[in-house]
Write a protein that holds these residues in place. Sequence first.
Motif, PDB file in Angstrom:
ATOM      1  N   LYS A 149      11.715   3.423 -26.911  1.00 22.26           N
ATOM      2  CA  LYS A 149      11.664   2.298 -27.837  1.00 22.26           C
ATOM      3  C   LYS A 149      11.506   0.983 -27.087  1.00 22.26           C
ATOM      4  CE  LYS A 149      16.670   2.085 -28.066  1.00 22.26           C
ATOM      5  NZ  LYS A 149      17.852   2.195 -28.904  1.00 22.26           N
ATOM      6  N   VAL A 150      10.989  -0.003 -27.806  1.00 24.15           N
ATOM      7  CA  VAL A 150      10.832  -1.346 -27.270  1.00 24.15           C
ATOM      8  C   VAL A 150      11.236  -2.322 -28.378  1.00 24.15           C
ATOM      9  CG1 VAL A 150       8.374  -1.470 -27.871  1.00 24.15           C
ATOM     10  CG2 VAL A 150       9.265  -2.942 -26.103  1.00 24.15           C
ATOM     11  N   SER A 151      11.975  -3.376 -28.021  1.00 22.31           N
ATOM     12  CA  SER A 151      12.411  -4.391 -28.972  1.00 22.31           C
ATOM     13  C   SER A 151      11.706  -5.704 -28.681  1.00 22.31           C
ATOM     14  CB  SER A 151      13.927  -4.600 -28.886  1.00 22.31           C
ATOM     15  OG  SER A 151      14.602  -3.421 -29.216  1.00 22.31           O
ATOM     16  N   PHE A 152      11.584  -6.540 -29.721  1.00 26.36           N
ATOM     17  CA  PHE A 152      10.835  -7.790 -29.596  1.00 26.36           C
ATOM     18  C   PHE A 152      11.315  -8.781 -30.644  1.00 26.36           C
ATOM     19  CE2 PHE A 152       6.838 -10.109 -30.860  1.00 26.36           C
ATOM     20  CZ  PHE A 152       6.723 -10.876 -29.712  1.00 26.36           C
ATOM     21  N   SER A 153      11.483 -10.036 -30.247  1.00 30.58           N
ATOM     22  CA  SER A 153      11.771 -11.134 -31.169  1.00 30.58           C
ATOM     23  C   SER A 153      10.534 -12.018 -31.215  1.00 30.58           C
ATOM     24  CB  SER A 153      12.978 -11.949 -30.696  1.00 30.58           C
ATOM     25  OG  SER A 153      14.144 -11.179 -30.794  1.00 30.58           O
ATOM     26  N   PRO A 154       9.740 -11.917 -32.279  1.00 26.82           N
ATOM     27  CA  PRO A 154       8.464 -12.636 -32.313  1.00 26.82           C
ATOM     28  C   PRO A 154       8.627 -14.142 -32.473  1.00 26.82           C
ATOM     29  CG  PRO A 154       8.836 -11.476 -34.383  1.00 26.82           C
ATOM     30  CD  PRO A 154       9.944 -11.097 -33.472  1.00 26.82           C
ATOM     31  N   LYS A 204      16.727 -10.092 -39.658  1.00 25.03           N
ATOM     32  CA  LYS A 204      15.825 -10.857 -40.515  1.00 25.03           C
ATOM     33  C   LYS A 204      16.566 -12.083 -41.052  1.00 25.03           C
ATOM     34  CE  LYS A 204      14.965 -10.286 -44.812  1.00 25.03           C
ATOM     35  NZ  LYS A 204      14.633 -10.850 -46.049  1.00 25.03           N
ATOM     36  N   PRO A 205      16.685 -13.129 -40.253  1.00 25.85           N
ATOM     37  CA  PRO A 205      17.414 -14.310 -40.709  1.00 25.85           C
ATOM     38  C   PRO A 205      16.623 -15.195 -41.677  1.00 25.85           C
ATOM     39  CG  PRO A 205      16.659 -14.644 -38.479  1.00 25.85           C
ATOM     40  CD  PRO A 205      16.296 -13.234 -38.863  1.00 25.85           C
ATOM     41  N   GLY A 206      15.304 -15.085 -41.700  1.00 27.43           N
ATOM     42  CA  GLY A 206      14.471 -15.925 -42.560  1.00 27.43           C
ATOM     43  C   GLY A 206      13.964 -15.178 -43.779  1.00 27.43           C
ATOM     44  N   THR A 207      12.873 -15.678 -44.342  1.00 30.53           N
ATOM     45  CA  THR A 207      12.258 -15.103 -45.534  1.00 30.53           C
ATOM     46  C   THR A 207      11.747 -13.688 -45.293  1.00 30.53           C
ATOM     47  OG1 THR A 207      11.507 -17.319 -46.109  1.00 30.53           O
ATOM     48  CG2 THR A 207      10.477 -15.502 -47.275  1.00 30.53           C
ATOM     49  N   ALA A 208      11.137 -13.455 -44.147  1.00 33.18           N
ATOM     50  CA  ALA A 208      10.568 -12.152 -43.809  1.00 33.18           C
ATOM     51  C   ALA A 208      10.632 -11.962 -42.303  1.00 33.18           C
ATOM     52  CB  ALA A 208       9.127 -12.064 -44.301  1.00 33.18           C
ATOM     53  N   VAL A 209      10.383 -10.739 -41.852  1.00 33.68           N
ATOM     54  CA  VAL A 209      10.435 -10.430 -40.421  1.00 33.68           C
ATOM     55  C   VAL A 209       9.179 -10.946 -39.720  1.00 33.68           C
ATOM     56  CG1 VAL A 209      10.556  -8.572 -38.729  1.00 33.68           C
ATOM     57  CG2 VAL A 209      11.912  -8.455 -40.821  1.00 33.68           C
ATOM     58  N   ALA A 229       5.573 -17.521 -39.804  1.00 32.33           N
ATOM     59  CA  ALA A 229       5.782 -18.939 -40.102  1.00 32.33           C
ATOM     60  C   ALA A 229       7.025 -19.455 -39.379  1.00 32.33           C
ATOM     61  CB  ALA A 229       5.929 -19.135 -41.608  1.00 32.33           C
ATOM     62  N   PRO A 230       7.052 -20.745 -39.054  1.00 26.76           N
ATOM     63  CA  PRO A 230       8.185 -21.323 -38.318  1.00 26.76           C
ATOM     64  C   PRO A 230       9.537 -21.174 -39.022  1.00 26.76           C
ATOM     65  CG  PRO A 230       6.353 -22.870 -38.350  1.00 26.76           C
ATOM     66  CD  PRO A 230       5.989 -21.733 -39.268  1.00 26.76           C
ATOM     67  N   ASP A 231       9.557 -21.117 -40.355  1.00 26.34           N
ATOM     68  CA  ASP A 231      10.839 -21.033 -41.062  1.00 26.34           C
ATOM     69  C   ASP A 231      11.465 -19.638 -41.035  1.00 26.34           C
ATOM     70  OD1 ASP A 231       9.001 -19.818 -42.742  1.00 26.34           O
ATOM     71  OD2 ASP A 231       9.678 -20.847 -44.551  1.00 26.34           O
ATOM     72  N   SER A 232      10.809 -18.676 -40.411  1.00 24.22           N
ATOM     73  CA  SER A 232      11.351 -17.318 -40.344  1.00 24.22           C
ATOM     74  C   SER A 232      11.556 -16.814 -38.918  1.00 24.22           C
ATOM     75  CB  SER A 232      10.440 -16.347 -41.110  1.00 24.22           C
ATOM     76  OG  SER A 232      10.575 -16.560 -42.497  1.00 24.22           O
ATOM     77  N   ILE A 233      11.626 -17.707 -37.934  1.00 24.16           N
ATOM     78  CA  ILE A 233      11.875 -17.249 -36.563  1.00 24.16           C
ATOM     79  C   ILE A 233      13.295 -16.705 -36.436  1.00 24.16           C
ATOM     80  CG2 ILE A 233      10.146 -18.741 -35.485  1.00 24.16           C
ATOM     81  CD1 ILE A 233      12.449 -20.575 -34.622  1.00 24.16           C
ATOM     82  N   GLY A 234      13.503 -15.899 -35.412  1.00 28.35           N
ATOM     83  CA  GLY A 234      14.815 -15.309 -35.164  1.00 28.35           C
ATOM     84  C   GLY A 234      14.908 -13.843 -35.539  1.00 28.35           C
TER      85      GLY A 234
END
Length: 85
Positions: free
Chosen positions: A30-35, A69-74, A14-19
Motif C-alpha cells: 500500500k501507499v498513502s498520499f495527502s493530495p 476527509k476534513p473538507g467537502t470531498a477527498v 479545490a483549496p477548501d478541501s485540502i487535508g
Amino acid sequence: SARLYRVEIEYALAPDSIGSEIEIRCGESKVSFSPPSTGSWTKFQKQEIGELQVAKFGVAQLEVRALKKPGTAVMNLRSIRLRSE
C-alpha cells in the motif's frame, strides 16, 4: 514473482478541501498520499505518489480508500497509472 510499480495519479482538488488522505492498496502492498490543492475541482494534475509491489501478473485488484476527509470531498480522481521499474 512480485514486481515493483511506481504509482501515478491524476486528480483535481479545490483549496477548501485540502487535508484529505488516501491509501491505494494492491494485496498487502500500500501507499498513502495527502493530495495538495490543484486550484479547483476541474484543474487536473499528475502526481507520482510512491511504489506498490504487485504479487502476480495479469489481473490484480487495486483499492482506493479515503483515510481522512476534513473538507467537502477527498479529491476528484481521474486516473491511476502503474509504471514498471
